[in-house]
Design an enzyme around this catalytic site. Sequence first.
Site, short mmCIF file in Angstrom:
data_model
loop_
_atom_site.label_atom_id
_atom_site.label_comp_id
_atom_site.label_asym_id
_atom_site.label_seq_id
_atom_site.Cartn_x
_atom_site.Cartn_y
_atom_site.Cartn_z
N LYS A 257 36.67 39.41 37.62
CA LYS A 257 37.17 38.20 36.93
C LYS A 257 36.08 37.65 36.02
O LYS A 257 36.33 37.28 34.87
CB LYS A 257 37.54 37.12 37.96
CG LYS A 257 38.87 37.30 38.61
CD LYS A 257 39.17 36.05 39.44
CE LYS A 257 40.27 36.29 40.44
NZ LYS A 257 40.43 35.19 41.38
N GLY B 153 46.08 33.07 49.73
CA GLY B 153 47.07 33.39 48.69
C GLY B 153 48.11 34.40 49.16
O GLY B 153 49.31 34.22 48.97
N ARG B 154 47.66 35.47 49.81
CA ARG B 154 48.60 36.53 50.20
C ARG B 154 49.41 36.16 51.45
O ARG B 154 50.27 36.93 51.88
CB ARG B 154 47.85 37.85 50.40
CG ARG B 154 46.62 37.75 51.28
CD ARG B 154 45.73 38.98 51.13
NE ARG B 154 44.48 38.85 51.88
CZ ARG B 154 43.37 38.28 51.40
NH1 ARG B 154 43.36 37.76 50.19
NH2 ARG B 154 42.27 38.21 52.13
N LYS C 203 47.08 28.84 43.36
CA LYS C 203 46.32 28.10 44.37
C LYS C 203 45.12 27.41 43.72
O LYS C 203 44.88 26.24 43.93
CB LYS C 203 45.87 29.07 45.47
CG LYS C 203 45.08 28.38 46.58
CD LYS C 203 44.73 29.36 47.68
CE LYS C 203 43.82 28.68 48.70
NZ LYS C 203 43.40 29.56 49.77
N GLU D 276 45.09 34.61 33.75
CA GLU D 276 46.37 35.20 33.33
C GLU D 276 47.50 34.17 33.46
O GLU D 276 48.35 34.03 32.58
CB GLU D 276 46.72 36.41 34.21
CG GLU D 276 45.74 37.57 34.14
CD GLU D 276 44.77 37.56 35.31
OE1 GLU D 276 44.14 36.50 35.56
OE2 GLU D 276 44.63 38.61 35.95
N GLU E 171 44.00 43.75 50.17
CA GLU E 171 43.11 42.63 49.85
C GLU E 171 42.55 42.03 51.14
O GLU E 171 41.42 41.56 51.18
CB GLU E 171 43.85 41.56 49.02
CG GLU E 171 42.89 40.64 48.27
CD GLU E 171 43.57 39.70 47.29
OE1 GLU E 171 44.08 38.65 47.73
OE2 GLU E 171 43.58 39.98 46.08
O1 F6P Z 1 43.43 38.63 43.04
C1 F6P Z 1 42.63 37.64 43.54
C2 F6P Z 1 43.38 36.40 43.85
O2 F6P Z 1 42.45 35.44 44.11
C3 F6P Z 1 44.37 36.54 45.00
O3 F6P Z 1 43.77 36.43 46.23
C4 F6P Z 1 45.33 35.45 44.70
O4 F6P Z 1 46.52 35.59 45.41
C5 F6P Z 1 45.48 35.62 43.21
O5 F6P Z 1 44.20 35.95 42.76
C6 F6P Z 1 46.01 34.43 42.47
O6 F6P Z 1 45.20 33.31 42.65
P1 F6P Z 1 45.72 31.86 42.31
O7 F6P Z 1 46.90 31.58 43.18
O8 F6P Z 1 44.57 30.96 42.58
O9 F6P Z 1 46.13 31.84 40.86
#
Ligand code: F6P
Length: 552
Positions: free
Chosen positions: A518, A272-273, A213, A219, A358
């Site tokens: 983070k 995201g979730r 997102k 990662e 979350e």
């Molecule tokens: O773990 C935190 C988080 O922000 C989640 O809410 C999200 O789904 C995930 O990291 C991945 O985020 P992104 O889709 O921005 O890479």
Amino acid sequence: MCFNALQRARRERLTVMSDPLATQSWPRLEALARARGGRHLTDLFANDDTRAQRYTATACGLTLDYAKQRIDDDTRMALLELFDEQGVAAAREAMFAGEPINTSEDRAVWHVALRAPDADPMYAPVHEVRQAMAAFAEEVRSGAWTGFDGQTITDVVNIGIGGSDLGPRFVCESLARHEIPRAHFVANVDPHDLDDTLAGLDPARTLVIVTSKSFGTAETLANARVARRWLIAAGASEADIARHFVAVSTNEDKVKAFGIERMFGFWDWVGGRYSLWSAVGLSIMVALGSERFAALLAGAHAMDQHFRDTPAADNLPVWLALTGIWNNNFLGLASHCVVPYAQRMANLPSFLQQLEMESNGKSVTREGAPTTVATVPTIWGSVGTNAQHAYFQMLHQGELAVDLDFILPLSAPEDAGGEREIERVANCLAQAEALMCGRDRQALRGELEAEGLSGQALEHRLAARQFAGNRPSNTLVMDALDAHHLGALIAAYEHKAFVQGMIWNINSFDQWGVELGKAMAGQLVKDLAADNTPSAHDGSTDRLLAQVRAHW
Ligand code: F6P
């Protein structure tokens, strides 16, 4: 009333929900828990022939049996009053209307719009993206889209983490039946995740979907860079990368800066979730086809309608939520175990961990004050029957009482009545029954006496083998494990998290708690670089850092 005033009025209406302790129903529920919470489930059944029928909610091919919860009609009524007093119905309307109910980020929470029917012009941007996804998926699936040496795509690797991984992974694993293209999911920055996945694949026939997102998740970007080098090393030119890499994101600038041409977008109002229904589901569409993706959305939409239109007393997601509230807040069961009796659904607990923990792992209210009641319990679990041979001993006889959701998809026609199917279903039902009934002391004494035991030996054996039961559970039956029912199931759990968050008066849609870690990881990445003088941390972290640097 002008639009702004209307928005303001609606926001004020949302703030009607406040301290759950200030409701009339909360102290009533506490009193009920004190007076009746300990009553044995078997007694509740003994006095009520109709309990099983009455304590069941059905919707969209799902049946929720909550008769094995330690509630009676008065408790049920009080829980429904709590739902009313906390203004959940109004909040639900606000969510469906796309109002900014994510107050700490001033964003709408509108995942329900992602599965609204195509005909509604209000959702045109959603449908445009979905059409683009379907066209692309069809090109890949038909073989029209080829890799750098002209061969068709056989494998799709989704690189993403959290919400950009767990939903599509769970859906693909639940529904895929050995089709080509195969879907693979890489989330972990541990090199073995990506490296082991790529080791089995042909770069010329692999499509990588980088899903993020924010397009800022360290990662994901680290893994994407390695995957790109893997393709180049296999003979792809820089120009060929466009045939092997697409992105799913809300951040076009970062996608471009990374060097990916083709992006499927979504919007900040998709958490995201809650995002598998958006372009984040591209891997699902490529692996399973747009028809099954449409069926997944249709199942979720059917559950949305049920959740929105059905009175709380018969509302399946509402009862998932209220039974959880009763167990957690009133019976003190702060550990909730989810056990799908379906190998293909093995990742449901992981998906629900992010969805519920979350969303509702919060200790401040929507108004920024400390919460006054417990919020989300620990969510965990794994697939049955395997789980029975791991931790079910603790569920039956351990000190810590846990409540469970058993998930039982009914058999596919080709499997029905088979030996292993009978075992699968029997074990699921048996565990829920055993947890409820326990082992009757008198009957067990009789059995032991019949075995010839007496005196101290008998008492000793009796103590070890007897258990009280009265451990509550839900059983959620799915008419089939297909896209429609899976969509309905996931949507039901999304709405469960929503209802619970509203009752606890917390914002279920931000996740500020993960930000600090983070940021610290960013600093530690620099500190681990060999040519860098590490910054000072606490004594423990400094010592661990020195140990790792010395090892390298
Ligand atoms: O773990 C935190 C988080 O922000 C989640 O809410 C999200 O789904 C995930 O990291 C991945 O985020 P992104 O889709 O921005 O890479």
